[in-house]
Motif scaffolding. Structure first.
Motif, mmCIF file in Angstrom:
data_model
loop_
_atom_site.group_PDB
_atom_site.id
_atom_site.type_symbol
_atom_site.label_atom_id
_atom_site.label_comp_id
_atom_site.label_asym_id
_atom_site.label_seq_id
_atom_site.Cartn_x
_atom_site.Cartn_y
_atom_site.Cartn_z
ATOM 1 N N VAL A 172 0.862 -1.190 0.000
ATOM 2 C CA VAL A 172 0.000 0.000 0.000
ATOM 3 C C VAL A 172 0.897 1.237 0.000
ATOM 4 N N LYS A 173 0.894 1.942 -1.109
ATOM 5 C CA LYS A 173 1.722 3.133 -1.273
ATOM 6 C C LYS A 173 0.889 4.363 -0.917
ATOM 7 N N ILE A 174 1.365 5.142 0.044
ATOM 8 C CA ILE A 174 0.612 6.275 0.572
ATOM 9 C C ILE A 174 1.415 7.559 0.378
ATOM 10 N N GLN A 175 0.796 8.552 -0.235
ATOM 11 C CA GLN A 175 1.498 9.802 -0.530
ATOM 12 C C GLN A 175 1.552 10.696 0.708
ATOM 13 N N TYR A 176 2.696 11.329 0.916
ATOM 14 C CA TYR A 176 2.837 12.258 2.029
ATOM 15 C C TYR A 176 1.906 13.457 1.847
ATOM 16 N N PRO A 177 1.202 13.887 2.880
ATOM 17 C CA PRO A 177 0.407 15.116 2.774
ATOM 18 C C PRO A 177 1.309 16.302 2.425
ATOM 19 N N GLY A 178 0.868 17.103 1.469
ATOM 20 C CA GLY A 178 1.656 18.267 1.089
ATOM 21 C C GLY A 178 2.859 17.953 0.236
ATOM 22 N N ALA A 179 2.938 16.739 -0.298
ATOM 23 C CA ALA A 179 4.123 16.338 -1.061
ATOM 24 C C ALA A 179 4.357 17.237 -2.267
ATOM 25 N N GLY A 180 3.281 17.653 -2.940
ATOM 26 C CA GLY A 180 3.442 18.469 -4.147
ATOM 27 C C GLY A 180 4.082 19.800 -3.864
ATOM 28 N N ASP A 181 3.573 20.526 -2.841
ATOM 29 C CA ASP A 181 4.151 21.820 -2.503
ATOM 30 C C ASP A 181 5.591 21.668 -2.028
ATOM 31 N N ALA A 182 5.855 20.579 -1.289
ATOM 32 C CA ALA A 182 7.217 20.346 -0.808
ATOM 33 C C ALA A 182 8.172 20.133 -1.979
ATOM 34 N N LEU A 183 7.730 19.352 -2.963
ATOM 35 C CA LEU A 183 8.557 19.093 -4.134
ATOM 36 C C LEU A 183 8.913 20.385 -4.854
ATOM 37 N N VAL A 184 7.899 21.188 -5.146
ATOM 38 C CA VAL A 184 8.126 22.433 -5.892
ATOM 39 C C VAL A 184 9.025 23.371 -5.098
ATOM 40 N N SER A 185 8.772 23.506 -3.797
ATOM 41 C CA SER A 185 9.567 24.388 -2.957
ATOM 42 C C SER A 185 11.031 23.969 -2.931
ATOM 43 N N ASP A 186 11.262 22.666 -2.694
ATOM 44 C CA ASP A 186 12.642 22.169 -2.630
ATOM 45 C C ASP A 186 13.376 22.369 -3.946
ATOM 46 N N LEU A 187 12.715 22.032 -5.043
ATOM 47 C CA LEU A 187 13.387 22.111 -6.340
ATOM 48 C C LEU A 187 13.694 23.552 -6.718
ATOM 49 N N LYS A 188 12.844 24.480 -6.331
ATOM 50 C CA LYS A 188 13.143 25.887 -6.585
ATOM 51 C C LYS A 188 14.394 26.314 -5.830
ATOM 52 N N GLN A 189 14.463 25.922 -4.563
ATOM 53 C CA GLN A 189 15.619 26.305 -3.761
ATOM 54 C C GLN A 189 16.893 25.622 -4.258
ATOM 55 N N LEU A 190 16.781 24.348 -4.606
ATOM 56 C CA LEU A 190 17.956 23.626 -5.099
ATOM 57 C C LEU A 190 18.427 24.188 -6.429
ATOM 58 N N GLY A 191 17.499 24.688 -7.254
ATOM 59 C CA GLY A 191 17.871 25.300 -8.515
ATOM 60 C C GLY A 191 18.763 26.507 -8.311
ATOM 61 N N ARG A 192 18.548 27.234 -7.211
ATOM 62 C CA ARG A 192 19.336 28.435 -6.949
ATOM 63 C C ARG A 192 20.772 28.110 -6.540
ATOM 64 N N VAL A 193 20.985 26.895 -6.026
ATOM 65 C CA VAL A 193 22.346 26.528 -5.597
ATOM 66 C C VAL A 193 22.873 25.380 -6.443
ATOM 67 N N ALA A 194 22.400 25.295 -7.693
ATOM 68 C CA ALA A 194 22.769 24.168 -8.557
ATOM 69 C C ALA A 194 24.270 24.049 -8.743
ATOM 70 N N ALA A 195 24.966 25.189 -8.798
ATOM 71 C CA ALA A 195 26.415 25.154 -9.051
ATOM 72 C C ALA A 195 27.164 24.396 -7.969
ATOM 73 N N LEU A 196 26.597 24.350 -6.758
ATOM 74 C CA LEU A 196 27.288 23.668 -5.667
ATOM 75 C C LEU A 196 27.448 22.182 -5.928
ATOM 76 N N PHE A 197 26.565 21.618 -6.750
ATOM 77 C CA PHE A 197 26.603 20.182 -6.989
ATOM 78 C C PHE A 197 27.754 19.792 -7.903
ATOM 79 N N ARG A 198 28.500 20.773 -8.393
ATOM 80 C CA ARG A 198 29.663 20.443 -9.213
ATOM 81 C C ARG A 198 30.774 19.803 -8.391
ATOM 82 N N VAL A 199 30.576 19.777 -7.050
ATOM 83 C CA VAL A 199 31.532 19.039 -6.226
ATOM 84 C C VAL A 199 31.512 17.566 -6.607
ATOM 85 N N ILE A 200 30.387 17.086 -7.107
ATOM 86 C CA ILE A 200 30.301 15.695 -7.536
ATOM 87 C C ILE A 200 31.114 15.495 -8.799
#
Length: 459
Positions: A172-200
């Motif tokens: 039984v797969k159950i979606q987290y409440p508020g998952a959609g807003d959390a996804l959009v919020s996180d990805l927006k913030q991560l987009g702003r610091v994308a250059a930091l991932f060049r450490v990989i």
């Protein structure tokens, strides 16, 4: 804005100003934002130690192992503590671990693999609330038994083991409440610091990946769409000797009930499997990747190890169908003939085909042989009857393509990736990353000859 909280977080709120008015902001949201905001601070402190220098190859050229290890621990511990987009990005990046230099792979591997199969769990009370909202107040009548402890948790939802009313064991797969807003919020913030991932990997551009993940959020949040995709795959692979897709039992927009399939996590095969188990898993993964578009009209688009198990009989169990590419006509028709032309050494045909598909910008004047030289090393796995994909091979290719001193780097800068190929390219690269983690050997060419139209040599 809604977020995914724990029970404690739901009860705590803090005042804040928004558009001139005092509003309540959940402390869980503050905690998420604070964790993401900590990333640039940690990285900035390391810039003085060499990270700010011009990068000419892999990160190990300018950063000591200790700094790399501390950076990895901070970056992936933050991603691993968050649901939503941060977790999803971490999972997407985890398949590229095999491209890291040997001296750095250890600490990254440990941090990355944690992201492939784990996330903080939703409390039982919240789980029951979602089930009541989606399946009705009498949801318990549908089950003979329901385990409140999640069997697995990931970026958007978590999975519970249960017994359906007919006695069948189900997931039984159950979606987290508020998952959609959390996804959009996180990805927006991560987009702003994308250059930091060049450490990989200094040549790695995270922004297109973040943009694509953001574009697909709506589809992944609708479990009715996922159920439709899973049913198509289950029908296409019914009775298959190599691939097992659990059947869909029931579902709604935020709850999905499927057959339970027991198996060993693919991450365990990567870390502890025998060579035979690794080779077999790699063969089945590659078969799924190339056969899906032809058999189901769909490409499984989330190839991180957390989505796969290995059954006792050796079959590959596929568990998640939230991310798919809809390809009703199969993979783009030019791919097979283009790859075949490259292996046959027909440089002019390759150049013409790439230009026709939009890989070469309008007016681009490229040397056909130079283009072929750029492509052939990537095609080494299908140039012979059998090839062992390995971390060493992937690191060599990554260095060739990412080092500004390499002719391949210069050539890559002159080529486009057409929008219609973006998702296919990303999924293919992710699948190759997992195959290299497995260090799997197989006749990859035979798989393409069977499932990639136009690739098999004409008789």
């Amino acid at each position: 804005m809604a977020y995914a909280f724990s029970g404690t977080e739901q009860a705590e709120r803090a005042p804040a100003w928004h558009d001139g008015k005092v509003t309540d902001i959940p402390r869980g949201a503050i905690s998420r934002t604070a964790k993401l905001a900590s990333l640039p601070l940690g990285f900035a402190g390391r810039a003085a130690l060499g990270f700010g220098k011009k990068v000419t190859g892999f990160a190990e050229d300018v950063i000591s192992d200790k700094i790399q290890q501390r950076t990895a621990e901070q970056l992936f511990s933050v991603l691993g503590q968050l649901k939503g987009g941060a977790m999803k990005l971490g999972q997407a990046l985890s398949v590229f671990e095999a491209a890291l230099p040997d001296s750095l792979a250890g600490p990254y591997r440990a941090a990355l693999t944690k992201l492939q199969d784990a996330a903080p769990a939703l409390p039982a009370a919240s789980v029951h609330k979602v089930l009541a909202a989606e399946l009705g107040e009498n949801w318990r009548d549908r089950f003979r038994d329901f385990d409140d402890t999640p069997a697995a948790a990931a970026s958007i939802g978590q999975v519970h083991k249960a017994v359906w009313s007919n006695g069948k064991t189900v997931a039984v797969k159950i979606q987290y409440p508020g998952a959609g807003d959390a996804l959009v919020s996180d990805l927006k913030q991560l987009g702003r610091v994308a250059a930091l991932f060049r450490v990989i990997q200094p040549g790695l551009d995270i922004k297109p990946l973040i943009a694509e993940l953001r574009d697909r959020v709506v589809e992944e949040l609708d479990y009715t769409l996922e159920a439709r995709s899973q049913r198509a795959f289950a029908k296409a692979y019914a009775g298959d000797p190599d691939i097992l897709v659990p059947k869909v039992i029931a579902g709604s927009a935020r709850v999905l009930v499927t057959e339970w399939a027991e198996g060993t996590p693919l991450s365990s095969i990567i870390s502890d499997g025998t060579q035979e188990e690794r080779d077999r898993a790699g063969h089945h993964l590659s078969t799924l990747h190339f056969s899906g578009p032809m058999r189901a009209g769909l490409l499984h688009a989330d190839p991180h190890p957390g989505n796969f198990r290995i059954a006792e009989d050796g079959r590959l169990i596929v568990l998640d169908f939230g991310a798919v590419a809809r390809l009703p006509d199969g993979l783009p028709a030019p791919i097979g003939p283009l790859v075949r032309a490259a292996l046959d050494g027909d440089a002019e045909a390759v150049l013409d085909g790439l230009r026709a598909e939009g890989f070469i910008p309008n007016g681009g004047d490229l040397d056909a042989e130079a283009v072929l030289d750029y492509l052939l090393p990537m095609l080494a796995p299908i140039a012979s009857d059998e090839f062992r994909l390995s971390r060493e091979w992937l690191r060599t290719e990554a260095a060739r393509l990412a080092n500004p001193k390499s002719p391949a780097y210069t050539m890559g800068k002159q080529l486009n990736l057409p929008p219609s190929y973006l998702l296919i390219h990303r999924v293919t690269m992710g699948s190759i990353g997992v195959l290299c983690q497995l260090e799997a050997a197989a006749s990859w060419r035979s798989i393409l000859e069977e499932w990639l139209p136009g690739f098999a040599p004409s008789s």
